[in-house]
Design an enzyme around this catalytic site. Structure first.
Site, PDB file in Angstrom:
ATOM      1  N   ASP A   1      -3.693   4.113  11.181  1.00 32.87           N
ATOM      2  CA  ASP A   1      -4.209   4.732   9.362  1.00 32.87           C
ATOM      3  C   ASP A   1      -6.056   4.297   9.399  1.00 32.87           C
ATOM      4  OD1 ASP A   1      -4.891   3.832   6.888  1.00 32.87           O
ATOM      5  OD2 ASP A   1      -2.945   3.535   6.201  1.00 32.87           O
TER       6      ASP A   1
ATOM      7  N   HIS B   1      -2.402   7.503   7.742  1.00 36.38           N
ATOM      8  CA  HIS B   1      -2.402   6.717   5.756  1.00 36.38           C
ATOM      9  C   HIS B   1      -1.582   7.824   4.902  1.00 36.38           C
ATOM     10  CE1 HIS B   1      -3.343   3.351   2.845  1.00 36.38           C
ATOM     11  NE2 HIS B   1      -4.253   4.084   2.311  1.00 36.38           N
TER      12      HIS B   1
ATOM     13  N   SER C   1      -0.634   1.498  -0.114  1.00 34.17           N
ATOM     14  CA  SER C   1      -1.434   1.462  -1.064  1.00 34.17           C
ATOM     15  C   SER C   1      -2.299   0.634  -1.794  1.00 34.17           C
ATOM     16  CB  SER C   1      -2.452   2.711  -0.638  1.00 34.17           C
ATOM     17  OG  SER C   1      -4.362   2.458   0.322  1.00 34.17           O
TER      18      SER C   1
END
Ligand SMILES: N[C@@H](CCC(=O)N[C@@H](CSC=O)C(=O)NCC(=O)O)C(=O)O
Length: 281
Positions: free
Chosen positions: A226, A259, A150
Site C-alpha cells: 500500500d 490500497h 482508509s
C-alpha cells in the site's frame, strides 16, 4: 423520515438497494446503499456499517466490495453511506483536491466556516442514518457493527471507541489510525475543526485510546504494498496504543496487497465472518 428508492437489484437471494433522502444533519440530499439478505418474514437482522474512504460515494464498495455473498450466507444487512455532503451549494477544497471537502468528510462535525453548515458526517453516520435505516429496513438495532476503509477505517474505529455499547464489533482495511499525526488527517482536522489540536483528539483513534477509550477488540488488515502505508496509515501506532491499553488487536499485514478494492474484496469475507460471530444472538 422518508426515503426515495433510486434502484433495487436482486442479488444472492436478497436485495441490493440505493436510496436517497433529505438529510437534516447535512442540509443536503444524501444517497446510501443497503443490502438486505434473504430472510424470513418478520425477522430482524444484524447490521454492518461500512464507512468508505477518500473520493468514494456509496457506490465504490457497493460495486467493487464483493460483500453480498457473505452477507447473504451470514444474514447480515450491509449499509454504505456517502463520505460527504454534496450539492451545488456545498463548499469543497479550494484547489479541488481529493483529500478534503467533497468525498472527504472525515466523519466529523465541522466547526469551522464555511464547512460547519453541511459537513456533519459524525452526526449523519452515528445518529441520523441509523434512525432512518432502523425505520425502513428489518434491522435489529441491538446487533450493530462497523467497518471501514482508509478514511472510513478511521471513521469506523472512532465511532466504535466512542460508542462501545452500540457496536459489537469494529474492523478496518488500511485505516488512518492517527489523523493528528499524518498529512491527510492534519489537513482535514485543521480545515473542519480548526487549529486547536485538543479538539482533534476525539476524532483520532490513537489519541482516543491514549485518553482511555476502550473497545472489545479490532480486526485490521493492511497491505504491505500500500503506497499510503508509511506516510498516512502508520498501523504501528495503533499496535503500540492497543498494546499499552490492553485492547485486543488482530493486525494482519498482507504481503503484496495495495490500497485498492482488489485488497478489500479479498478480505471482506473474513471481516464479515468475524463480525457475524460477534453479532450472534
Ligand atoms: N489519488 C487517489 C487517491 C484516492 C484513493 O486512493 N482513495 C481510496 C481511499 S483512500 C483513503 O481514504 C479509495 O477507496 N478510492 C476509491 C476506489 O474505488 O478505489 C485517487 O484519486 O484515486
Amino acid at each position: 423520515m422518508t426515503i426515495q428508492t433510486v434502484s433495487t437489484n436482486k442479488s444472492y437471494g436478497g436485495v441490493q438497494g440505493v436510496y436517497r433522502h433529505v438529510s437534516q444533519a447535512t442540509g443536503t440530499d444524501m444517497v446510501f446503499s443497503v443490502y438486505v439478505p434473504p430472510h424470513a418474514d418478520g425477522a430482524r437482522l444484524p447490521v454492518v456499517w461500512y464507512l468508505s474512504g477518500l473520493t468514494c460515494t456509496h457506490a465504490n464498495v457497493t460495486e467493487k466490495g464483493e460483500f453480498r455473498k457473505a452477507c447473504a450466507e451470514l444474514g447480515l444487512i450491509f449499509v454504505a453511506p456517502d463520505t460527504s455532503p454534496r450539492g451545488p451549494d456545498v463548499p469543497g477544497d479550494a484547489n479541488n483536491a481529493y483529500d478534503f471537502g467533497l468525498g472527504a468528510g472525515f466523519y466529523v462535525d465541522a466547526t469551522e466556516a464555511p464547512f460547519a453548515r453541511n459537513y456533519r458526517m459524525w452526526s449523519y453516520v452515528t445518529d441520523e442514518l441509523p434512525k432512518l435505516v432502523a425505520g425502513n429496513f428489518p434491522v435489529d438495532a441491538k446487533r450493530q457493527s462497523v467497518m471501514g476503509h482508509s478514511m472510513g477505517g478511521h471513521g469506523a474505529l472512532t465511532v466504535a471507541l466512542r460508542n462501545p455499547h452500540r457496536y459489537r464489533a469494529a474492523s478496518a482495511f488500511a485505516p488512518i489510525v492517527a489523523p493528528s499525526q499524518v498529512p491527510w488527517g492534519i489537513k482535514a482536522l485543521t480545515g473542519y475543526l480548526g487549529p486547536n489540536k485538543d479538539a482533534w483528539r476525539s476524532h483520532d483513534t490513537v489519541a482516543l485510546i491514549e485518553d482511555g477509550a476502550k473497545f472489545s477488540g479490532f480486526l485490521v488488515d493492511v497491505g504491505e504494498a500500500d503506497n499510503f502505508l508509511k506516510e498516512q496509515l502508520k498501523p504501528e501506532l495503533l499496535e503500540a496504543a492497543c498494546s499499552k491499553a490492553n485492547i485486543p488487536l488482530t493486525l494482519r499485514r498482507q504481503p503484496g496487497y495495495d490500497h485498492s478494492y482488489y485488497f478489500i474484496s479479498t478480505f471482506i469475507g473474513d471481516h464479515l465472518h468475524w463480525h457475524a460471530e460477534k453479532l450472534k444472538g
